[in-house]
Design an enzyme around this catalytic site. Sequence first.
Site, mmCIF file in Angstrom:
data_model
loop_
_atom_site.group_PDB
_atom_site.id
_atom_site.type_symbol
_atom_site.label_atom_id
_atom_site.label_comp_id
_atom_site.label_asym_id
_atom_site.label_seq_id
_atom_site.Cartn_x
_atom_site.Cartn_y
_atom_site.Cartn_z
ATOM 1 C CE LYS A 1 -4.408 -1.416 0.361
ATOM 2 N NZ LYS A 1 -5.481 -0.972 -0.557
ATOM 3 C CB SER B 1 -0.517 -8.291 -0.953
ATOM 4 O OG SER B 1 -1.478 -9.031 -0.230
#
Lengths: 323, 323
Positions: free
Chosen positions: B50, B306
């Site tokens: 992110k 991720s």
Amino acid sequence: MKIETIREAAGRLAGHARRTPLLSSPFLDEIAGRRVLVKPECLQHTGSFKYRGARNTLAAMAPERRARGVIAFSSGNHAQGVALSAREFGVPAVIIMPSDAPALKIANTRALGAEVVLYDRASEDRDEIGARLAGARGLTLVRPFDEPLVIAGQGTVGLEIAEDAAALGLDAAAVLVPCGGGGLTSGIATALAAEAPGLRVHPVEPEGFDDVKRSLIAGEIQRNTRLSGSICDAIITPAPGDLTWPIIRRLCGAGIAVSEDEALMAMAAAFTRLKIVIEPGGAVALAAALYHGSEIEGEAVIAVASGGNVDAALFRMALERFG
Amino acid sequence: MKIETIREAAGRLAGHARRTPLLSSPFLDEIAGRRVLVKPECLQHTGSFKYRGARNTLAAMAPERRARGVIAFSSGNHAQGVALSAREFGVPAVIIMPSDAPALKIANTRALGAEVVLYDRASEDRDEIGARLAGARGLTLVRPFDEPLVIAGQGTVGLEIAEDAAALGLDAAAVLVPCGGGGLTSGIATALAAEAPGLRVHPVEPEGFDDVKRSLIAGEIQRNTRLSGSICDAIITPAPGDLTWPIIRRLCGAGIAVSEDEALMAMAAAFTRLKIVIEPGGAVALAAALYHGSEIEGEAVIAVASGGNVDAALFRMALERFG
């Protein structure tokens, strides 16, 4: 050890050893009170830096000799480094392990294609078994640390640290290295003395097994009185090696000894802040960076996280107590 | 989304975002029955990909506008990415978080310098609070996925995968990506379509929250009926985004849904074999690679891990059950 020997190792390892980065977290900087960078060799193939020295040694061997195979004594990380390297060259590897070694490490070493020969610590002579097998089959012994090609392979960690530190504009820092027999420590120290002389290596050991720290104070080799009973099993050796000690004495700053709880705390901090898995012996340098700041000079510290081969039960315990 | 937009993002992120490697283990290859490569974005700053999208968005803003500050809604990884990016630019960040968000995530977001505004999910309107604060202070909203600069930032993961796959001689592989709103999935798919067309993206989701998989089957946006109750909280969103969905529909192969236990098993496998820490939502792609092989074609699979922001208690549970 000449820097050229380490540069040759880097050439042999290119495209084989993983190029590990330097990791960081503002939360670790805050704990340490200075900038902290971590070299995660736990991410190396087989989960520790040992692959570098083993692969370099096999790569440098004469092909006919290598084809006859290699042999190593190890209950842990060196075994896996030698086994994977031998498999990559398609040559036999015999690993002599104590029968009470962790089942997972025996299974992993076998799964990497090595022939594992177990011996009983109490009743059998490891060296005799090794010499007999080596003689009968023409196997070459790959020593875990007191061997120039192994030291040179581990020294490539130092070349990478020098390169990454320069890219960050860091020309002075303490470099903390988990130290057993001293192969990694002496290799990194040699590389940095040539490539980044403002980066000074300090060996780090567990309390009660701080032979290198005491040797540096005494100016001559000191030995550990105990050789078992530490969770930091990866870096417990009787004394620094005949080849590694003169390098460590000449190039390293003072040693640092950390407690087992500090190693476990560093494992939990690496879990939370860096998302990496470190074994206790691989966590002692980060523990020194975080909790022994008064023994370190300067505004930045680089800690090598040398391995991550830890059992799930021990890791859970570290998280339960300190996570 | 044009590939040039992702290349511009890569330029803005150079020297800021961490360049993550591709990790591998022969033991994972054996479980999967094919070659497995893992892209560990858990090692990214703030512990997830992110940061890339957030940093790219702030870097591209007009300086005067950026100086007034940014605002984001998030209970997790996006919050930390925006908070760190804002701190790096020295501008204010306001993060609106539910008051029942994990205490550690609230504390981390505050520690990264953001102002955290808590709201009660039951009685307060998040959007109203955000609009009021943004209007009063001139803050710019940074959306978590349905925003071109965010998609482009996440797409730099795809550029790195293309580069590393080429270096490995891999010109065909399934690329499995944990998928929530689809910012990471659509960004990677765009990058690979341009740079490595033999690498095909498949979105991966938790069972029961597989809106993207069902949308791909139906050919139009499907929604999740539930929005809570999953340990994969990082990738639970109501439906693919207005910007991400057309990209996913055009470029992605079939979606894959994995169970929570499979995600936990993948976390344990990553601990044992790769020495990295993955959170459940970040582990679904590796879970698909290891345990859903029949839904994947080809001899190699690349799984994006991720994120790694998982509580110690949940990680211990994964190790206890599957380590």
